[in-house]
Design an enzyme around this catalytic site. Structure first.
Site, mmCIF file in Angstrom:
data_model
loop_
_atom_site.group_PDB
_atom_site.id
_atom_site.type_symbol
_atom_site.label_atom_id
_atom_site.label_comp_id
_atom_site.label_asym_id
_atom_site.label_seq_id
_atom_site.Cartn_x
_atom_site.Cartn_y
_atom_site.Cartn_z
ATOM 1 N N CYS A 166 -29.065 -6.159 -10.315
ATOM 2 C CA CYS A 166 -29.132 -7.075 -11.465
ATOM 3 C C CYS A 166 -29.975 -6.552 -12.620
ATOM 4 O O CYS A 166 -29.945 -7.132 -13.709
ATOM 5 C CB CYS A 166 -29.687 -8.429 -11.018
ATOM 6 S SG CYS A 166 -28.950 -9.024 -9.499
ATOM 7 N N HIS A 302 -35.606 -13.457 -16.858
ATOM 8 C CA HIS A 302 -34.488 -13.200 -15.945
ATOM 9 C C HIS A 302 -33.818 -14.521 -15.587
ATOM 10 O O HIS A 302 -32.586 -14.610 -15.581
ATOM 11 C CB HIS A 302 -34.997 -12.475 -14.694
ATOM 12 C CG HIS A 302 -33.924 -12.076 -13.749
ATOM 13 N ND1 HIS A 302 -33.023 -11.081 -14.021
ATOM 14 C CD2 HIS A 302 -33.589 -12.556 -12.518
ATOM 15 C CE1 HIS A 302 -32.187 -10.945 -13.007
ATOM 16 N NE2 HIS A 302 -32.507 -11.825 -12.075
ATOM 17 N N HIS A 339 -24.879 -15.832 -14.073
ATOM 18 C CA HIS A 339 -25.536 -14.587 -13.680
ATOM 19 C C HIS A 339 -24.506 -13.467 -13.728
ATOM 20 O O HIS A 339 -23.564 -13.450 -12.929
ATOM 21 C CB HIS A 339 -26.115 -14.729 -12.273
ATOM 22 C CG HIS A 339 -27.060 -13.622 -11.916
ATOM 23 N ND1 HIS A 339 -26.940 -12.332 -12.396
ATOM 24 C CD2 HIS A 339 -28.151 -13.613 -11.106
ATOM 25 C CE1 HIS A 339 -27.894 -11.576 -11.902
ATOM 26 N NE2 HIS A 339 -28.651 -12.332 -11.112
#
Length: 998
Positions: A166, A302, A339
């Protein structure tokens, strides 16, 4: 900030994104500003744990292969992620105004996500020629993502594939920044593509998992229950800040510092998170930037929307910014996009850049309130539940931090700062030339409309836009140009009537040009006066020759360039029809022949030298009458002072020949020469449909009547002397004697002689040549034929009428004029800019910085259009690790052409049929031609292996690659293979060392 700080800073100069709900940077900002959620949600599925929500990007299976020279078969094989990655980097470099052909050291750090496409396309195309394990690996594996971009875009810096889950995108950003600071490259790109094709349409969200059970991602909110998956693509272009400022780039934001670390083993498990490591990476980035927590206004977190992840990150932020001394706003883009896995950091980075650029903080969608435990330890942290204007703290620029934390523990943080204030280019008061090129004519139409609309919305940036298109855009073959005279004439400049003729097509080879130097006939008082007043380059060249001419005319030539001719309002019609038809105006004032000769000489010489200083140098010269004297000077045959003295003497001698007249006839010389009467002669053969008679006035008048009675169109020429007739024989003899004392040299640039009808190349034209030049007919048509046998682009350097003569001789040739006609209302500079634009449209570049008279900066322009079509297999994808989407069937693949039927033709024809079939299959063509070139159509060495293997299977012989590719055209390849098979039937087969690289 000081100069020392800037040495360690990096500028963001280009950006592209393709994210859920948006396919452009502009659309992305509109989503952010509106606080919209762009996740796609469908009806609930029957499976209890399946959530039908997903962040899908537009057109993930579509691609413009022609933009990158990729064969249809390769486009179909290639992982859509890598196709999208290629488009994203190309667009980002375009927004950064990078001419890739002139920018060598460009690095690319790129990452892609996991893909099951290799299995899908491999099963769908199993057994086809060109589809095997190696070709599938090269077109699909992430190892080749960065190098594919470098190859297709011609980037010669480092090309590194990045992978850290990620945090992949922000890791690529960090590596690109470090590359620049370490002087590894001059330009660096960080890019990422994380797209599943076909899109899953949803995800499993079992109890206790990280997936949101209701399909909504709520970072840092009390109701947060997990994340929603999505896709994303994007690229960022970086340049050292000092270089960006020096180059006049438009700077989007500044990277002040970045850092990267890993959790190590100090967490509960591999997939766990560590607040201490997150705290450390943020502090490290601030240290690199030379800043403290109090220097940051905003953090793009994040923000995964999971309770554990949010709590850990919030505690790390609270610890770092505890002593900030002012509110630190916190946002998270995942609330609206989901995401995006490897692309998550790119979405956050782009959001922070755009927030700095627009000086506004976007709200986090779905945020209502912090959970109690986070609220208790917030300190100065303030989540963005609503959008805010970003007010600057006095004494320092706006700054933001961006975080990305990858599963497995690779953490990144980047410190951004708003762009420095750039100097403003004053609004242009003069015409501006804008250049536009595209890879396809249809794309060019779209690009022209986009640029027109952009300039209409930003009229104060026309000069910057012109400078940008001239000096900082990659060139494609399909080209167009427009000259904008003023901000309120943008629509006129981009009108379809203008652009229909202001287009061209450039070939791969830079064309050579020929200067055409006109003679008397289209000259007029004040020609070039506007350029002499406004263009320093032209004025400097003109000043030198006018100084000589003035000594020969008592200053008359200088005075003629000092006063512009009267013209109607420039806002009116482009052409004064009354002047064109010679009606309603007073007759021009008489001028001495010496002044007329020298004025035209000075005009043409100055214009030719100006073009040469602008980088447009002639490969040959073609002069018409007086113009051949200018050609002789440019070719080094005679010096300018000697030439001007001879031209002045020539004018004086013509005066002694008595009165004369000239008559223009729209017919070839051979058609009308028999109509000549006594004391009239053909003076010039100009073209297949044009010639000029000269002689005594009464005789020319009689001739005109005879020609009109015979049905020919005639027009008197503004001349009172019998040029190029035997009446000048005595004058010509005197001129020849005078030239015996002048040093003449061989022509250093080939001259197509209008006297001899042959080339003057390395030869010295003796005095007798100039005697004949004065008295004999001008064989311009013959000389033009010599030029057109070698060259396709001619430039008329001076006021003249050569363009229609050239078109009559060769309609496909291009003849560009550089000087306005006397009856045109258009300004001199506009005509010159149009000439440079037309030359550029046919592949001739100008030294653009030398053309610019005032300051200008590079400015962001609309991205170039893509003509995308779907490239996906026409079968259903195999069962994969994620659920199949409830969407329409993904179709429109490239079908395999049918195999050739057995041939009963002569031996060897089977090879041709086989090769034609393989060309179609490997290159994705519907039909082939003998001149089709394997590599030009997108073939490569892997495809070549299949070609050679197939030939062995067909013939039983191992045909060497050196034979197969001796000619890469279909017809040539067939002949080479057949010849080899026929001549080496009983000889040992040579060792083969593999197929050539494409």
């Amino acid at each position: 900030m000081n100069a020392l700080d800037d040495e360690d800073a990096v500028a963001v100069v280009g950006l592209s994104v393709r994210l859920p709900g948006c396919d452009s940077v502009a659309r992305y900002w509109s989503l952010l500003e509106a606080g919209e959620d762009s996740i796609t949600r469908r009806e609930a599925a029957t499976a209890a744990t399946f959530v039908p929500a997903y962040g899908s990007v537009p057109g993930p299976g579509h691609f413009d292969r022609d933009r990158f020279g990729i064969a249809a078969s390769e486009a179909l094989l290639t992982d859509p992620q890598q196709r999208l990655l290629l488009e994203a980097v190309d667009e980002a470099l375009t927004t950064a105004n990078v001419d890739r052909a002139g920018t060598m050291a460009v690095s690319v750090y790129a990452g892609v996500g996991h893909s099951d496409y290799e299995r899908w396309v491999g099963s769908a195309l199993a057994g086809r020629p060109g589809v095997d394990a190696q070709s599938l690996e090269v077109t699909n594996r992430g190892d080749y993502a960065a190098t594919r971009v470098a190859y297709r875009l011609g980037l010669q810096g480092a090309a590194v594939t990045v992978q850290s889950a990620c945090s992949t995108a922000l890791t690529a950003v960090h590596l690109a920044v470090q590359d620049l600071l370490g002087r590894g490259s001059d330009l660096a790109v960080a890019a990422v593509s994380s797209v599943r094709v076909p899109a899953p349409g949803g995800y499993d969200a079992p109890l206790g998992g990280i997936g949101s059970p209701d399909g909504v991602c709520r970072p840092f909110d009390a109701a947060a229950g997990g994340s929603v998956p999505g896709d994303g693509v994007g690229a960022v272009v970086f340049k050292r800040l000092a270089d960006a400022v020096s180059d006049g780039d438009e700077i989007w934001a500044v990277v002040r510092g970045s850092a990267m670390n890993n959790d190590g083993s100090g967490k509960s498990g591999f997939a766990g998170v560590d607040a201490a490591a997150q705290t450390e990476v943020i502090r490290a980035a601030l240290d690199v930037a030379g800043l403290g927590p109090g220097d940051i206004d905003y953090v793009e977190a994040h923000g995964s929307g999971t309770r554990i992840g949010d709590s850990t990150e919030w505690s790390a932020l609270a610890e770092v910014f505890a002593e900030a001394g002012h509110p630190v706003h916190v946002g998270a883009v995942k609330g609206g996009l989901g995401h995006l896995r490897e692309a998550a950091g790119l979405a956050g980075f782009a959001k922070a850049v755009l927030s700095l650029r627009h000086r506004r903080l976007a709200a986090t969608p779905h945020f209502e309130r912090l959970p109690a435990d986070l609220a208790a330890r917030s300190g100065p942290l303030q989540p963005l539940g609503e959008a805010l204007d970003w007010t600057a703290v006095p004494g320092r620029p706006r700054r933001a931090g961006v975080s990305a934390f990858g599963l497995g523990g690779t953490n990144c943080h980047v410190v951004l700062e708003e762009a420095p204030v750039a100097p403003v280019t004053p609004p242009s008061q003069e015409p501006e030339l804008l250049l536009l090129s595209s890879h396809h004519s249809d794309a060019l139409d779209v690009d022209l409309a986009a640029l027109r609309d952009h300039l209409g919305e930003n009229p104060s940036r026309i000069a910057d836009a012109a400078w940008t298109t001239q000096t900082a855009r990659h060139r494609y073959a399909h080209r167009a140009y427009a000259v904008v005279r003023s901000p309120d004439e943008v629509a006129v400049a981009f009108g379809s009537d203008r652009l229909r003729i202001q287009r061209g097509h450039a070939t791969a080879d830079v064309p050579e040009v020929v200067f055409v130097l006109p003679g008397l006939g289209s000259h007029y008082p004040g020609m070039g006066a506007e350029l002499a007043r406004t263009d320093p380059l032209f004025a400097r060249h003109l000043q030198g020759v006018v100084a000589v001419a003035d000594t020969l005319t008592d200053g008359a030539v200088g005075r003629s360039f000092a006063t512009e001719p009267a013209r109607p309002d420039r806002q009116g019609d482009r052409v004064d029809l009354r002047a064109l038809l010679r009606r309603g105006g007073s007759a021009p004032a008489p001028r001495e022949l010496r002044e007329v000769h020298l004025s035209l000489f000075c005009m043409e010489h100055a214009m030719a030298r100006t073009l040469m200083d602008l980088g447009i140098r002639p490969a040959a010269l073609l002069g018409h009458s007086l113009g051949e004297w200018v050609a002789a000077v440019l070719a080094g045959v005679v010096g300018p002072e000697d030439a001007m003295a001879a031209v002045a003497r020539r004018a004086d001698l013509v005066e002694t020949a008595g009165p004369g007249a000239m008559l223009s006839v729209l017919a070839a010389a051979e058609e009308v020469e028999r109509y000549a009467v006594e004391d009239t002669w053909i003076a010039a053969e100009n073209g297949p449909g044009h010639c000029v008679f000269s002689g005594r006035p009464e005789a020319v008048s009689t001739l005109a009547g005879r020609l009109r009675a015979a049905g020919f169109t005639t027009l008197p020429v503004d001349a009172t002397h019998p040029f190029h007739t035997p009446q000048l024989a005595g004058a010509a003899a005197l001129l020849g004697e005078d030239l015996r004392h002048v040093d003449l040299a061989p022509a250093r640039i080939p001259i197509a002689s209008s006297v001899l009808g042959t080339w003057l190349d390395g030869k010295v034209p003796e005095p007798g040549y100039w005697r004949d030049h004065m008295v004999s007919r001008v064989r311009f048509r013959t000389a033009a034929g010599l030029v057109l046998s070698r060259h396709r682009i001619l430039i008329e350097v001076g006021p003249g009428t050569a363009r229609p003569w050239i078109s009559q001789a060769d309609p496909d040739a291009v003849c560009v004029r550089t000087v306005r006609r006397s009856y045109e209302n258009t300004g001199d500079r506009q005509i010159l800019l149009e000439a440079l634009g037309e030359l550029w449209a046919h592949g001739v570049e100008t030294d653009w910085p030398r053309l610019r008279r005032g300051p200008a900066r590079r400015v962001s322009l609309p991205p170039r259009a893509l003509l995308r079509r779907r490239y996906l297999p026409d079968t259903e994808p195999p069962a994969g690790p994620w659920p199949a989407p409830a969407t329409e069937r993904q179709a429109e693949s490239v079908p395999e052409p049918p195999a050739p039927a057995p041939s009963e033709e002569a031996p060897g024809s089977t090879v041709g049929q086989f090769l034609a079939h393989r060309f179609r299959v490997l290159l994705g063509l519907r039909q082939v031609h003998p001149d089709d070139h394997f590599f030009h159509l997108g073939g490569d060495s892997l495809m070549g292996v299949h070609l050679i293997a197939g030939l062995k299977e067909l013939t039983g012989r191992a045909v060497p690659s050196s034979v197969v590719f001796a000619s890469a055209t279909l017809g040539g390849m067939t002949r080479e293979v057949q010849d080899w098979l026929a001549t080496t039937e009983h000889e040992p087969e040579p060792l083969d060392h593999g197929s050539p690289a494409s």
